[in-house]
Design a protein around this motif. Structure first.
Motif, short mmCIF file in Angstrom:
data_model
loop_
_atom_site.label_atom_id
_atom_site.label_comp_id
_atom_site.label_asym_id
_atom_site.label_seq_id
_atom_site.Cartn_x
_atom_site.Cartn_y
_atom_site.Cartn_z
N GLY A 397 0.74 -1.10 0.16
CA GLY A 397 0.17 -0.29 0.03
C GLY A 397 0.81 1.40 0.29
N LEU A 398 1.99 1.42 0.92
CA LEU A 398 3.05 2.21 0.95
C LEU A 398 3.43 2.67 -0.15
N ARG A 399 4.09 1.69 -1.03
CA ARG A 399 4.75 1.80 -2.80
C ARG A 399 3.67 1.86 -3.33
N VAL A 400 2.36 1.94 -3.37
CA VAL A 400 0.96 2.49 -3.98
C VAL A 400 0.99 3.94 -4.23
N LEU A 401 1.03 4.85 -2.63
CA LEU A 401 1.45 6.12 -2.43
C LEU A 401 2.46 6.92 -2.72
N ASP A 402 4.26 6.38 -2.94
CA ASP A 402 5.41 6.77 -2.65
C ASP A 402 4.92 6.39 -4.52
N GLU A 403 5.00 5.54 -5.49
CA GLU A 403 4.84 5.59 -6.42
C GLU A 403 4.03 6.74 -7.41
N ASN A 404 3.62 7.15 -6.73
CA ASN A 404 2.24 7.83 -7.17
C ASN A 404 2.51 9.34 -6.56
N HIS A 405 2.68 9.64 -5.67
CA HIS A 405 3.59 10.86 -5.34
C HIS A 405 4.72 11.39 -6.07
N ALA A 406 5.64 10.12 -6.25
CA ALA A 406 6.90 10.38 -6.96
C ALA A 406 6.80 11.85 -8.15
N ALA A 407 5.91 12.26 -8.59
CA ALA A 407 5.62 12.50 -10.12
C ALA A 407 5.23 14.16 -9.46
N ARG A 414 4.70 17.02 -2.51
CA ARG A 414 5.19 15.93 -1.89
C ARG A 414 5.02 15.87 -0.43
N ALA A 415 5.49 16.95 0.15
CA ALA A 415 5.28 16.30 2.19
C ALA A 415 3.90 16.38 2.49
N HIS A 416 3.38 17.49 2.10
CA HIS A 416 1.92 17.25 2.70
C HIS A 416 1.26 15.93 2.43
N SER A 417 1.71 15.45 1.09
CA SER A 417 0.77 14.04 1.38
C SER A 417 0.63 13.43 1.79
N ALA A 418 2.43 12.86 2.03
CA ALA A 418 2.45 11.68 3.49
C ALA A 418 0.86 11.52 3.92
N LEU A 419 0.04 12.39 4.75
CA LEU A 419 -0.57 12.45 5.14
C LEU A 419 -0.99 11.14 4.72
N HIS A 420 -1.61 10.72 3.94
CA HIS A 420 -1.89 9.87 3.12
C HIS A 420 -1.92 8.61 3.90
N ARG A 421 -0.43 8.44 3.92
CA ARG A 421 0.44 7.24 4.28
C ARG A 421 0.27 6.70 5.23
N ALA A 422 -0.78 7.55 6.66
CA ALA A 422 -0.43 7.44 7.94
C ALA A 422 -0.74 6.49 8.81
N ASP A 423 -2.37 6.09 8.25
CA ASP A 423 -2.61 4.69 8.56
C ASP A 423 -2.25 3.17 8.45
N LEU A 424 -1.34 3.61 6.94
CA LEU A 424 -0.84 2.62 6.55
C LEU A 424 0.28 2.13 7.48
N ALA A 425 1.11 3.64 7.75
CA ALA A 425 2.55 3.41 8.12
C ALA A 425 2.57 3.22 9.72
N SER A 426 0.65 3.78 10.55
CA SER A 426 0.82 3.70 11.58
C SER A 426 0.58 1.61 12.28
N LEU A 427 -0.46 1.19 11.23
CA LEU A 427 -0.58 -0.20 11.44
C LEU A 427 0.78 -1.12 10.83
#
Length: 825
Positions: A397-407, A414-427
């Motif tokens: 799941g994190l890789r999907v988001l990171d690949e999308n935000h890399a563009a 790029r910094a604020h989009s990390a907010l959407h990683r929070a649930d996966l990273a916390s889990l």
């Protein structure tokens, strides 16, 4: 009537004259009233539009009355009176056929009957192509394109909208071209292409404003887009403006939809009370409007707010709610996840597994955010079979988001989009803590922090417009400072500065990254720490933990609550500021007692060099004030992975460069002394272009200048030079930055910490662009106090000491505590 369609603002002063001229001719009066009402609806005066369109219906007969009913239905929908609108348009269908069916499809869409709406669009499109009615076909294609985007059929949506734009241009409907651009922005926002969406919305705003159209939908779409990349504050601002505009225009239909956006923003900001309040208000309004599909969206949001707040969750018909959300894939997936959590609370295991199983199917297709939510559901599901499997799903799941935000080319996106990683990273972190394996905890602590720095070096592309705006900003700021110094009025200059900063920010967000992509976090076994001790801090559920690596061995220990440590940390900058102005025994005693307590809580008892990886509030700690750090090399790094990357970067030739800014009595003297140590030049009256040139060529650069961290707009954090400020956007455009940067300036070593431990500011940008070490202060420091320290540091750098050791020895030699830290490697 023709003018009402293409330039409605011009109709309004003419309409009463034309209605008066048509007195005594019912057919002419009916057409004039219809044009007047349509122009009013187009320009946002919906209540007045309904009055004139009802009059047109009464005066008209046959086809004329049916045409007026169509436009009346449009206005009634905008008021949120969809049932009344449906009655009017059904009366027009027998007379107008396909055109009226197209309008009925719009109403059915707003009522949430998406399948019925799509069927009407399909039927109407075929009939209109046969008849050659290009105007009606263009309208059908716009509305069907929006529906296709809702269903995530993005290619079909773009195809419809581009054909509609071509027809609108052929028909001379320039305002509609702007509305179509807004809808293209909506499509790209749903698809996740942020730069493309922003470009469409900018074009839409320009065209619609030029023709006097309604900008509220643009504000709403921009709010949704900004929310998708975690810019919660800006999203709230745009959504609030949109609600005010919709109300002013009488378009009550859109008010509750935008309230739901505010609820989503509050959820992302962890403001559960506000989220519930906005969602309940939206629910009440949707219910009054008879929009049961949208009411289900609001109920789902109320449920999520209650779940997040840990409150009791009451939902009478969960299956009905899911059914009502049909056609909205993202809402359906989130609702299944939330209902699974409710079922777990109630110990209904089979029901929880069923909901998660359905939600997890989303991982196989659709936009990145939808697939990531699918992987999140899959990770929750896999927790039942074992931690290894759950962690693998969270990684995907994190890789999907990171690949999308890399563009994304803009640093703030790029910094604020990390907010959407929070649930996966916390889990992942919770699962790792549950395994009891320190190596798993280390991995997930790394995955949850500063993910932007894990991307390979990203540089926005050259952009002529951005390059021209930055010098304009410098000139404006320089003129503004001069006006203030001379006591002249400066309001116009202040407004110009704000406008230029807005244009620079908006322009940078249109750019895509020219390189980059996610990299895997370093493993503990790959870290070549030598005799160093690495301390990685972790924040979870309001508590702080410390993971320590000594001689390859990992240990995990609890520290205390975030609130406890934050309370202590607030005293340190206070004490340092007062000691710098006037040494007082009581303040010195406060500093020593606080530093000793922090030392005891945070750091291991080991007389070795330290690598510190902070989290949250710990990013602003002046580590040299802690007793066990005095005289000891301490390096602060946003992540262990960044430290590892920088430490293994090939060393560059140690060429030195120096520059100073205006307004600091000791800066020029300090710069001359540093230049003498390295036998290099010290350019007088250094400009931004001159400093950027040395930043792009020298191996080590010393900058003595006023510094300013802008907490509200961190990409405008700046160093003051002789022709104005050098800001973050300037640094981002460099092809290369120095290996070592030393900034003898207040506060610029500190960064603004946003979601996911992402950092924004000058120091963070130098590290992101490839600097290996940076020495700067994380608290304000007086000019006089930096000169001797910097001279002591540079004497040691001349003797080839590493920057962290050079700083530590210089601080120990001078004896006075200060806020300078070495960041990087």
């Amino acid at each position: 009537m023709r003018l009402a369609d293409v330039d409605p603002a011009r109709v309004l002063p003419l309409a009463p004259l034309v209605v008066g001229d048509a007195s005594g001719d019912a057919a002419a009066q009916a057409l004039a009233e219809q044009a007047w009402g349509y122009a009013l609806a187009q320009t946002g005066q919906v209540s007045e539009a309904v009055t004139h369109l009802r009059r047109a219906v009464r005066l008209g007969v046959g086809k004329a009355a049916a045409e007026s009913r169509m436009k009346l239905a449009f206005a009634l929908v905008q008021q949120g009176r969809a049932a009344s609108a449906l009655r009017e348009v059904d009366l027009a269908v027998p007379v107008l056929g396909a055109r009226a069916r197209g309008q009925r499809a719009v109403i059915l869409y707003h009522l949430g009957h998406l399948d019925d709406a799509f069927a009407d669009y399909q039927s109407a499109e075929r009939a209109l192509r046969r008849s050659g009615d290009r105007l009606a076909l263009q309208r059908i294609l716009v509305n069907r394109g929006i529906l296709q985007a809702e269903r995530l059929n993005f290619a079909a949506a773009v195809k419809d909208l581009l054909e509609a734009e071509r027809l609108a241009r052929e028909l001379g409907r320039d305002l509609v071209v702007g509305i179509i651009a807004e809808n293209l922005g909506f499509v790209e926002s749903r698809r996740g292409d942020v730069p493309a969406a922003l470009a469409h919305l900018d074009r839409a705003e320009e065209i619609i404003a030029h023709h006097g159209g309604q900008l509220a939908p643009v504000l709403e779409d921009r709010a949704e887009l900004l929310l998708s990349v975690g810019l919660v504050g800006e999203a709230r601002e745009h959504a609030s403006q949109a609600i005010s505009a919709f109300r002013a225009e009488g378009r009550q239909l859109k008010v509750p939809e935008t309230r739901l956006l505010l609820a989503d923003a509050a959820l992302l900001a962890s403001d559960w009370a506000a989220a519930g309040k906005y969602a309940r208000a939206a629910l009440a309004q949707f219910t009054r409007q008879g929009r049961h599909h949208h009411a289900a969206l609001a109920r789902a949001t109320v449920l999520r707010a209650a779940l997040s707040a840990g409150k009791p969750c009451r939902i009478s018909d969960p299956d009905g709610m899911i059914a009502a959300l049909a056609g909205r894939p993202a809402a359906v997936v989130q609702a299944h996840i939330d209902l699974a959590l409710v079922a777990e609370r109630r110990r209904q295991e089979a029901r929880a597994v069923s909901h998660l199983g359905i939600a997890s199917r989303a991982r196989s297709g659709g936009p990145a955010t939808l697939r990531a939510r699918g992987w999140y559901a899959e990770a929750l599901l896999r927790q039942r079979t074992g931690p290894r499997s759950a962690l693998a799903a969270a990684r995907r799941g994190l890789r999907v988001l990171d690949e999308n935000h890399a563009a994304l080319g803009a640093g703030d996106l790029r910094a604020h989009s990390a907010l959407h990683r929070a649930d996966l990273a916390s889990l992942g972190l919770r699962v790792a803590l549950g395994t009891g394996r320190a190596a798993d905890v280390f991995e997930w602590a790394e995955r949850g922090r500063a993910s932007r720095f894990l991307h390979r070096s990203v540089r926005p592309p050259d952009d002529p417009e951005l390059a021209s705006l930055l010098p304009q900003l410098r000139a404006t700021v320089a003129e503004l400072e001069l006006a203030r110094a001379e006591g002249r009025p400066a309001v116009k200059l202040e407004h110009r500065q704000v406008d230029l900063e807005r244009r620079i920010k908006n322009r940078s967000r249109l750019l895509r990254a020219t390189a980059g992509g996610p990299a895997e976090p370093v493993r503990p076994s790959e870290l070549d720490l030598g005799d160093r001790v690495l301390v990685q801090f972790i924040e979870i559920d309001g508590c702080l933990l410390a993971l320590t690596i000594v001689d390859g061995r990992l240990t995990l220990r609890g520290i205390g609550t975030v609130a406890e440590v934050s309370g202590l940390l607030e005293r340190v900058p206070f004490a340092l500021r007062h000691l710098a102005k006037r040494p007082r025994p009581d303040v010195r005693k406060l500093l020593h007692a606080t530093a000793a307590k922090l030392d005891e809580l945070l750091l291991p008892r080991a007389d070795r060099p330290l690598v510190v990886v902070p989290t949250g509030v710990l990013h602003g700690v002046p580590w040299s004030t802690l007793p066990s750090c005095r005289g000891k090399p301490v390096v602060v790094s946003p992540s262990a992975t960044l430290w590892h990357t920088a430490a293994n970067r090939p060393a560059r030739a140690r060429t030195f460069a120096v520059a100073s800014g205006p307004g600091l009595p000791g800066a020029e003297e300090e710069a001359r002394a540093v230049a003498d140590i390295h036998q290099t030049a010290n350019p007088p009256d250094a400009t931004v272009d001159e400093v950027l040139k040395i930043l792009g060529t020298a191996g080590t650069v010393h900058l003595a200048a006023h510094g300013r961290l802008n907490p509200d707009n961190p990409l405008f954090s700046a160093l003051s030079l002789h022709d104005g400020p050098l800001v973050v956007y300037d640094v981002q455009r460099l092809d290369q930055v120095p290996e070592t940067v030393i900034m003898a300036a207040c506060d610029v070593g500190r960064s603004v910490v946003v979601a996911g431990n992402e950092l924004l500011g000058l120091a963070a940008t130098f590290l992101e662009r490839g600097a290996s070490q940076l020495i700067a202060s994380v608290v304000p420091v007086p000019d006089a106090a930096t000169k001797e320290l910097m001279i002591a540091v540079h004497r040691r750098l001349r003797d080839n000491l590493p920057p962290a050791r050079a700083l530590a020895e210089a601080q120990e030699e001078l004896g006075e505590p200060n806020g300078f830290v070495c960041v990087g490697a």
